[in-house]
Design an enzyme around this catalytic site. Structure first.
Site, PDB file in Angstrom:
ATOM      1  N   LYS A  93       0.746  -1.136  -0.066  1.00  0.00           N
ATOM      2  CA  LYS A  93       0.055   0.028   0.075  1.00  0.00           C
ATOM      3  C   LYS A  93       0.935   1.287  -0.116  1.00  0.00           C
ATOM      4  CE  LYS A  93      -0.419   0.636   5.057  1.00  0.00           C
ATOM      5  NZ  LYS A  93      -0.963   0.228   6.035  1.00  0.00           N
TER       6      LYS A  93
ATOM      7  N   ARG B  78      -5.676   2.387  17.487  1.00  0.00           N
ATOM      8  CA  ARG B  78      -6.413   2.249  16.198  1.00  0.00           C
ATOM      9  C   ARG B  78      -7.125   0.936  16.291  1.00  0.00           C
ATOM     10  NH1 ARG B  78      -3.134   1.986  10.454  1.00  0.00           N
ATOM     11  NH2 ARG B  78      -3.458   0.038  10.627  1.00  0.00           N
TER      12      ARG B  78
HETATM   13  C1  LIG Z   1       0.010  -0.404   6.828  1.00  0.00           C
HETATM   14  C2  LIG Z   1      -0.079  -1.602   7.678  1.00  0.00           C
HETATM   15  C3  LIG Z   1       1.095  -2.409   7.590  1.00  0.00           C
HETATM   16  C4  LIG Z   1       2.640  -2.132   6.891  1.00  0.00           C
HETATM   17  O1  LIG Z   1       3.140  -0.911   7.456  1.00  0.00           O
HETATM   18  P1  LIG Z   1       4.773  -0.550   7.014  1.00  0.00           P
HETATM   19  O2  LIG Z   1       4.835   0.525   8.095  1.00  0.00           O
HETATM   20  O3  LIG Z   1       4.422  -0.072   5.664  1.00  0.00           O
HETATM   21  O4  LIG Z   1       5.565  -1.651   7.210  1.00  0.00           O
HETATM   22  C5  LIG Z   1       1.201  -3.570   8.550  1.00  0.00           C
HETATM   23  N1  LIG Z   1      -0.110  -3.711   8.978  1.00  0.00           N
HETATM   24  C6  LIG Z   1      -1.091  -3.033   9.055  1.00  0.00           C
HETATM   25  C7  LIG Z   1      -2.435  -3.284   9.717  1.00  0.00           C
HETATM   26  C8  LIG Z   1      -1.205  -1.969   8.017  1.00  0.00           C
HETATM   27  O5  LIG Z   1      -2.168  -1.036   7.972  1.00  0.00           O
END
Ligand SMILES: *Cc1c(COP(=O)(O)O)cnc(C)c1O
Length: 362
Positions: free
Chosen positions: A37, A132
């Site tokens: 993402k 969150r």
């Molecule tokens: C975006 C996200 C990740 C990955 O985060 P990074 O900082 O890009 O490694 C992992 N778990 C969840 C739930 C996320 O929303």
């Protein structure tokens, strides 16, 4: 299609970063899910992960997982954003496994998986203070786990996980990982078997792995930033994954004005294009340049890192980037291209824009 601004994707670096993350995790007994993402799940990132043998790709966005399904149908897909009821059908269709934080979601995913004649895996999220997603009371999480295990015929309880360092900016400490494992072990004794995954977070959990004090039972991480822009980990946590290289993504912009100007605005300072009242340093007359890209393209000018010595980002409005080029080593002129390294936030803006040209280096 404009030629610039342009995003350059270095496939060699991306592939190398996937390998490096994979090696680090596997040596620590951790299964890595490669999160896409942070670059809007652009096809190149999916391809890099696939070519280096990633076994799971994750995203918070269904359309990105759908793209992963098209490009690399054999790789398992993890939905990171807890599902909203209206997304149930799509989640079950595109994702094999999802993060879940409510009994309601288990119910609607179970119903939907039944309709689609599928078994859908779930990881129950515990909120350990980042505020969150996630169950707040361990008891409620355990009840949900029992429901997924015993009542929901079309769900497979795959594990327990947590997310830190997103809203509450909570650090991944040894204590937080202990807490997570405690929750998971409470679930394990309630259901009478071991869980497949204890999912200990994202890139912000990497410092624990590098320090070799990650809890041995944490066996899954969901890594995005660490192999994509790969900059925040170093800048904020002061650690690097051996073999990971920065600047797999670079922003290039074209210079459209060069002029000696005052460095301090002249007149009554009110507010800028975004309604903020910035501060300015008076450094006298300086050689400045305007590059044709702006906040609309990359979000935060202060996070851009010019890849050329002597160039400094002063600020930006929507479509213009102001540079101080007084100390630049080369004699810049209108039409020259300047390159910038990007942090996570810049990358997510730039890769999301349809009107930014793309240059793929294989
Ligand atoms: C975006 C996200 C990740 C990955 O985060 P990074 O900082 O890009 O490694 C992992 N778990 C969840 C739930 C996320 O929303």
């Amino acid at each position: 299609m404009r030629q610039y601004p342009r995003l350059t994707v270095d496939m060699k670096k991306l592939r190398g970063n996937v390998r490096a993350v994979k090696k680090l995790c596997e040596n620590a007994g951790i299964f890595p899910a490669f999160v896409i993402k942070g670059c809007n799940g652009i096809p190149e990132a999916i391809r890099a992960a696939a070519e280096e043998g990633a076994e799971m790709i994750g995203s918070s966005r269904l359309e990105q997982l759908r793209r992963a399904k098209e490009i690399a149908p054999d790789i398992e897909r993890l939905m990171l954003r807890i599902p909203a009821p209206s997304e149930a059908a799509d989640v079950v269709e595109v994702a094999d496994i999802s993060l879940v934080s409510s009994l309601e979601a288990l119910e609607f995913l179970d119903t939907e998986a039944g309709k689609q004649h599928k078994k859908h895996q779930v990881i129950l999220m515990a909120d350990l203070g980042d505020l969150r997603e996630g169950f707040w009371e361990t008891d409620q999480l355990v009840q949900a786990a029992i429901y997924a295990e015993q009542k929901a015929d079309n769900l497979i309880l795959a594990g327990v996980g947590t997310n830190l360092g997103c809203y509450g900016a909570i650090d991944v400490t040894v204590e937080k990982m202990d807490e997570l494992v405690q929750v998971a072990e409470t679930v394990e004794s309630a259901i009478g078997r071991r869980l497949k995954y204890i999912s200990g977070g994202g890139t912000t959990s990497i410092p624990r792995v590098l320090a070799k004090d990650m809890h041995p039972r944490v066996n899954m991480l969901r890594i995005g930033e660490g192999w994509l822009s790969a900059r925040d980990l170093e800048d904020i946590w002061h650690c690097t994954i051996p073999g990971v290289e920065k600047n797999a993504f670079i922003l290039e912009a074209e210079i459209s004005e060069i002029r000696d100007k005052a460095s301090y605005p002249q007149g009554v300072i009110k507010c800028d294009a975004f309604g903020n009242v910035p501060t300015y340093e008076d450094r006298g007359i300086r050689k400045r340049a305007i590059a044709s890209a702006g906040k609309v393209d990359y979000g935060y000018p202060e996070m851009l890192e010019p890849l050329e010595e002597g160039i400094e980002v002063l600020g930006a409005s929507s479509d213009h980037t102001l540079l101080d080029i007084q100390e630049a080593k080369r004699e810049l002129k209108i039409g020259d291209i300047v390159k910038f390294g990007m942090k996570y936030a810049n990358t997510v803006f730039v890769t999301g824009r349809e009107d930014i040209a793309k240059n793929i280096i294989e």
